[in-house]
Design a protein around this motif. Structure first.
Motif, mmCIF file in Angstrom:
data_model
loop_
_atom_site.group_PDB
_atom_site.id
_atom_site.type_symbol
_atom_site.label_atom_id
_atom_site.label_comp_id
_atom_site.label_asym_id
_atom_site.label_seq_id
_atom_site.Cartn_x
_atom_site.Cartn_y
_atom_site.Cartn_z
ATOM 1 N N PHE A 53 92.992 -3.631 67.385
ATOM 2 C CA PHE A 53 94.025 -3.472 68.411
ATOM 3 C C PHE A 53 94.637 -4.841 68.650
ATOM 4 O O PHE A 53 93.951 -5.763 69.085
ATOM 5 C CB PHE A 53 93.398 -2.934 69.705
ATOM 6 C CG PHE A 53 94.401 -2.659 70.798
ATOM 7 C CD1 PHE A 53 94.932 -1.395 70.955
ATOM 8 C CD2 PHE A 53 94.802 -3.664 71.667
ATOM 9 C CE1 PHE A 53 95.846 -1.132 71.962
ATOM 10 C CE2 PHE A 53 95.718 -3.413 72.672
ATOM 11 C CZ PHE A 53 96.239 -2.144 72.825
ATOM 12 N N MET A 54 95.915 -4.965 68.332
ATOM 13 C CA MET A 54 96.601 -6.246 68.528
ATOM 14 C C MET A 54 97.730 -6.037 69.533
ATOM 15 O O MET A 54 98.373 -4.999 69.560
ATOM 16 C CB MET A 54 97.128 -6.761 67.190
ATOM 17 C CG MET A 54 96.008 -6.979 66.192
ATOM 18 S SD MET A 54 96.535 -7.809 64.710
ATOM 19 C CE MET A 54 96.494 -9.492 65.325
ATOM 20 N N TYR A 75 98.237 -3.584 78.406
ATOM 21 C CA TYR A 75 97.305 -3.599 77.281
ATOM 22 C C TYR A 75 95.856 -3.673 77.739
ATOM 23 O O TYR A 75 94.963 -3.166 77.065
ATOM 24 C CB TYR A 75 97.627 -4.730 76.303
ATOM 25 C CG TYR A 75 97.515 -6.112 76.879
ATOM 26 C CD1 TYR A 75 96.311 -6.793 76.874
ATOM 27 C CD2 TYR A 75 98.621 -6.747 77.431
ATOM 28 C CE1 TYR A 75 96.203 -8.053 77.403
ATOM 29 C CE2 TYR A 75 98.516 -8.019 77.964
ATOM 30 C CZ TYR A 75 97.309 -8.671 77.950
ATOM 31 O OH TYR A 75 97.205 -9.920 78.476
ATOM 32 N N ILE A 79 93.069 -1.178 76.283
ATOM 33 C CA ILE A 79 91.843 -1.655 75.639
ATOM 34 C C ILE A 79 90.629 -1.066 76.341
ATOM 35 O O ILE A 79 89.683 -0.600 75.694
ATOM 36 C CB ILE A 79 91.794 -3.197 75.637
ATOM 37 C CG1 ILE A 79 92.882 -3.747 74.720
ATOM 38 C CG2 ILE A 79 90.420 -3.698 75.208
ATOM 39 C CD1 ILE A 79 93.084 -5.251 74.840
ATOM 40 N N PHE A 95 85.034 -2.696 66.540
ATOM 41 C CA PHE A 95 86.325 -2.786 67.206
ATOM 42 C C PHE A 95 86.722 -4.247 67.358
ATOM 43 O O PHE A 95 85.891 -5.089 67.690
ATOM 44 C CB PHE A 95 86.205 -2.108 68.575
ATOM 45 C CG PHE A 95 87.432 -2.178 69.412
ATOM 46 C CD1 PHE A 95 87.525 -3.079 70.456
ATOM 47 C CD2 PHE A 95 88.491 -1.325 69.196
ATOM 48 C CE1 PHE A 95 88.643 -3.140 71.250
ATOM 49 C CE2 PHE A 95 89.620 -1.372 69.984
ATOM 50 C CZ PHE A 95 89.698 -2.288 71.012
ATOM 51 N N LYS A 96 87.980 -4.531 67.117
ATOM 52 C CA LYS A 96 88.478 -5.897 67.267
ATOM 53 C C LYS A 96 89.784 -5.853 68.036
ATOM 54 O O LYS A 96 90.659 -5.043 67.756
ATOM 55 C CB LYS A 96 88.723 -6.512 65.877
ATOM 56 C CG LYS A 96 89.291 -7.906 65.913
ATOM 57 C CD LYS A 96 89.470 -8.432 64.491
ATOM 58 C CE LYS A 96 90.021 -9.843 64.514
ATOM 59 N NZ LYS A 96 90.106 -10.400 63.141
ATOM 60 N N THR A 97 89.904 -6.714 69.020
ATOM 61 C CA THR A 97 91.150 -6.823 69.767
ATOM 62 C C THR A 97 91.562 -8.288 69.783
ATOM 63 O O THR A 97 90.716 -9.176 69.896
ATOM 64 C CB THR A 97 91.012 -6.259 71.201
ATOM 65 O OG1 THR A 97 92.258 -6.373 71.861
ATOM 66 C CG2 THR A 97 89.948 -6.969 71.990
ATOM 67 N N ASP A 98 92.851 -8.520 69.627
ATOM 68 C CA ASP A 98 93.328 -9.891 69.556
ATOM 69 C C ASP A 98 94.810 -9.958 69.882
ATOM 70 O O ASP A 98 95.532 -8.963 69.770
ATOM 71 C CB ASP A 98 93.095 -10.452 68.146
ATOM 72 C CG ASP A 98 92.634 -11.892 68.156
ATOM 73 O OD1 ASP A 98 92.909 -12.596 69.146
ATOM 74 O OD2 ASP A 98 92.007 -12.309 67.182
ATOM 75 N N THR A 108 93.051 -10.385 60.721
ATOM 76 C CA THR A 108 92.718 -8.971 60.935
ATOM 77 C C THR A 108 92.920 -8.164 59.659
ATOM 78 O O THR A 108 92.068 -7.353 59.289
ATOM 79 C CB THR A 108 93.572 -8.385 62.080
ATOM 80 O OG1 THR A 108 93.270 -9.099 63.281
ATOM 81 C CG2 THR A 108 93.295 -6.915 62.291
#
Length: 115
Positions: A53-54, A75, A79, A95-98, A108
């Motif tokens: 999730f960017m 956001y 998230i 899960f990755k958020t940035d 990513t």
């Protein structure tokens, strides 16, 4: 006049016969394509990241030479909602958020997220 109508009818019959044949040929192509499709399940156990999730804040755009802000998205709530759903899952989800910068995007994509 009757002869003309008979000729027109025969012409339409021939056009319908040709159209029917074309449809049958297309159906055959579609059926062959369906049988050729091979679906392989994703091996999610080896993925480094399942979901990325960017976001960008502030989000801006250039329009007619001017830089404009675009309405801010919430956001943090998005998230949080995603994390809640992931916690309820019975499977491991990485899960990755940035923040969406060029560098983070490259990193990513290198991780190869599934979604």
């Amino acid at each position: 006049m009757l002869l003309q109508l008979i000729k027109e009818r025969e012409s339409y019959k021939e056009k319908l016969r040709i159209a029917k044949r074309e449809i049958q040929v297309r159906d055959g192509h579609i059926e062959r394509m369906k049988s050729e499709v091979k679906i392989f399940p994703l091996d999610m156990s080896s993925a480094r990241v399942h979901l990325a999730f960017m976001f960008s804040s502030p989000l801006i755009r250039k329009f007619q030479g001017k830089t404009e802000n675009i309405m801010q998205l919430d956001y943090l709530t998005e998230i949080s909602d995603i994390v809640k759903v992931l916690k309820r899952m019975k499977h491991e989800m990485k899960f990755k958020t940035d923040v969406a910068t060029v560098s983070n995007f490259r990193s990513t994509i290198t991780d190869g997220p599934i979604a």
